[in-house]
Design a protein around this motif. Structure first.
Motif, short mmCIF file in Angstrom:
data_model
loop_
_atom_site.label_atom_id
_atom_site.label_comp_id
_atom_site.label_asym_id
_atom_site.label_seq_id
_atom_site.Cartn_x
_atom_site.Cartn_y
_atom_site.Cartn_z
N ASN A 203 57.02 22.74 60.81
CA ASN A 203 57.42 24.06 61.28
C ASN A 203 57.60 25.03 60.11
O ASN A 203 58.63 25.68 59.95
CB ASN A 203 58.72 23.99 62.10
CG ASN A 203 58.93 25.22 62.96
OD1 ASN A 203 57.97 25.82 63.45
ND2 ASN A 203 60.18 25.60 63.17
N ALA A 204 56.55 25.10 59.29
CA ALA A 204 56.61 25.94 58.09
C ALA A 204 55.25 26.57 57.82
O ALA A 204 54.22 26.07 58.28
CB ALA A 204 57.05 25.11 56.88
N TRP A 205 55.28 27.68 57.09
CA TRP A 205 54.06 28.34 56.65
C TRP A 205 53.79 28.01 55.18
O TRP A 205 54.73 27.90 54.38
CB TRP A 205 54.20 29.86 56.74
CG TRP A 205 54.32 30.44 58.10
CD1 TRP A 205 53.35 30.55 59.05
CD2 TRP A 205 55.50 31.06 58.66
NE1 TRP A 205 53.86 31.18 60.16
CE2 TRP A 205 55.15 31.51 59.95
CE3 TRP A 205 56.80 31.27 58.18
CZ2 TRP A 205 56.06 32.16 60.78
CZ3 TRP A 205 57.71 31.91 59.00
CH2 TRP A 205 57.35 32.35 60.28
N PRO A 206 52.52 27.89 54.78
CA PRO A 206 52.22 27.81 53.34
C PRO A 206 52.57 29.14 52.68
O PRO A 206 52.41 30.21 53.27
CB PRO A 206 50.72 27.52 53.31
CG PRO A 206 50.19 27.95 54.64
CD PRO A 206 51.31 27.79 55.61
N HIS A 207 53.03 29.06 51.44
CA HIS A 207 53.52 30.25 50.74
C HIS A 207 53.31 30.04 49.25
O HIS A 207 53.11 28.90 48.79
CB HIS A 207 55.00 30.44 51.06
CG HIS A 207 55.56 31.76 50.64
ND1 HIS A 207 55.10 32.97 51.13
CD2 HIS A 207 56.57 32.07 49.78
CE1 HIS A 207 55.79 33.96 50.58
NE2 HIS A 207 56.68 33.43 49.75
N LEU A 208 53.33 31.11 48.47
CA LEU A 208 53.17 31.05 47.03
C LEU A 208 54.40 31.60 46.34
O LEU A 208 54.97 32.61 46.77
CB LEU A 208 51.93 31.83 46.58
CG LEU A 208 50.58 31.28 47.01
CD1 LEU A 208 49.47 32.28 46.67
CD2 LEU A 208 50.29 29.95 46.34
N THR A 209 54.80 30.96 45.24
CA THR A 209 55.88 31.49 44.42
C THR A 209 55.35 32.61 43.53
O THR A 209 54.12 32.76 43.38
CB THR A 209 56.48 30.38 43.54
OG1 THR A 209 55.52 30.02 42.54
CG2 THR A 209 56.86 29.16 44.35
#
Length: 371
Positions: A203-209
């Motif tokens: 239950n998460a989206w891929p994301h970038l720091t």
């Protein structure tokens, strides 16, 4: 929210500080040019887009040897064939100075390049006294999107984080616990779609720091990480495109020779009805929510999930607000904040950032309001 020192956080809250944008040019993780002068920066992050971060800026270059940075061939500095730009903001006041990482971007295109030349005193070719390039930028997800699969594939690891790292080739920041991947995931052509499938069970989206590492952004709301109390303006928005009156679910038949598994459900009455009683199109007409999952393996499961999804998507799930505040480089997509609304006598509400844009002296946020 971007991490900074406590002194920097206090300085930003005071509103008395100077801002300077700077950047480093890299190729294959090797710094080529550092502390570049950045002009006309405009950057935006959108949680709803596959390539979440994008932006544009100009780089100004003056060289004592008369060299230009306007690219003319593949491999030149600032040619958009693998070069990256680490974009930062420098916040200062008096002797205090702190550099804040805003994002790592891939050079997508160079829309414009200008050279300013002066004549040599004793003849010969003119010297380039100053050159300037305009850059169109996108985050690492653009590079991953381009690298599509040649044919359908399956995970090669049972670990969510190991598989995400293999799909992207990026360093990972494990913001959520690891989990075992289901065995029946299939990747089609799009590598970013595959990445979303890897994170979907959590239950998460891929994301970038801001430094370009891969992480995950939980879909569940967290506790507020700050207060949004210096809003210059707040406007509300209600959009019909986010409300659906029909759901179509598609599963995956474990029998390769079996029929496709597709089910649907729709609203038959009320303001959101798909059709009038006489069969004509309703005033709202139809808006279909498509859902596909390899975990739906029977027709009954597809129908049950369509019936379950319909009441969830056939309602006003959130009202969004557009908030303008003085420049604040700490805001990030996914931040949960407490909004002090000056248009509603200081009313407090919990909001989550779904878009953030930096341009000029303002930060513009698009936030969803907690239900």
């Amino acid at each position: 929210m971007r991490e900074v020192s406590e002194k920097c956080r206090d300085l930003l809250a005071s509103g008395v500080y100077s801002v300077e944008w700077a950047a480093d040019l890299l190729y294959d993780n090797d710094p080529k040019v550092q502390n570049l002068r950045v002009l006309e920066p405009a950057f935006k992050w959108d949680r709803g887009a596959q390539v979440q971060g994008s932006g544009s800026c100009q780089i100004l270059w003056d060289d004592v040897f008369g060299e230009s940075i306007v690219p003319r061939d593949i491999g030149d500095l600032f040619s958009p064939f693998g070069a990256e730009l680490q974009v930062d903001v420098i916040v200062s006041a008096g002797a205090f100075r702190e550099r804040i990482s805003m994002g790592r971007f891939v050079l997508d295109s160079v829309p414009d390049g200008v050279e300013y030349a002066i004549e040599r005193v004793h003849g010969g070719l003119p010297l380039v006294a100053e050159s300037r390039v305009s850059l169109s930028l996108a985050d690492y997800f653009m590079r991953i999107a381009r690298d599509s699969f040649a044919f359908p594939a399956s995970p090669q690891s049972t670990s969510m984080w190991e598989e995400a790292q293999r799909l992207t080739g990026l360093p990972v920041f494990r913001s959520i616990v690891d989990r075992v991947l289901p065995a029946n995931i299939t990747y089609e052509e799009d590598r970013l779609d595959a990445l979303e499938k890897v994170f979907a069970p959590s239950n998460a989206w891929p994301h970038l720091t801001p430094s370009g590492a891969l992480t995950a952004l939980p879909k569940a709301w967290a506790d507020p990480v700050g207060v949004l109390d210096r809003a210059l303006s707040v406007s509300s928005e209600m959009r019909s495109e986010n409300v659906y009156n029909r759901v179509v679910t598609e599963g995956k038949n474990p029998d390769p020779n079996g029929p496709p598994l597709i089910a649907w459900a729709e609203i038959r009455d009320g303001f959101l009805r798909t059709r009038n009683e006489d069969g004509s199109r309703s005033p709202f007409a139809g808006n279909t929510f498509q859902y596909r999952s390899d975990f739906l393996v029977t027709q009954a499961q597809c129908q049950a999930y369509a019936d379950e999804l319909l009441p969830k998507v056939a309602r006003l799930r959130s009202v969004t607000r557009r908030v303008k505040e003085p420049f604040n480089p700490l805001r990030e997509v996914g931040d949960v904040l407490t909004l002090v609304d000056p248009t509603r006598q200081g009313e407090l509400s919990t909001v989550r950032v779904i878009e953030v844009a930096y341009s000029g002296g303002e930060t513009v946020l698009n936030v969803e309001v907690a239900e």
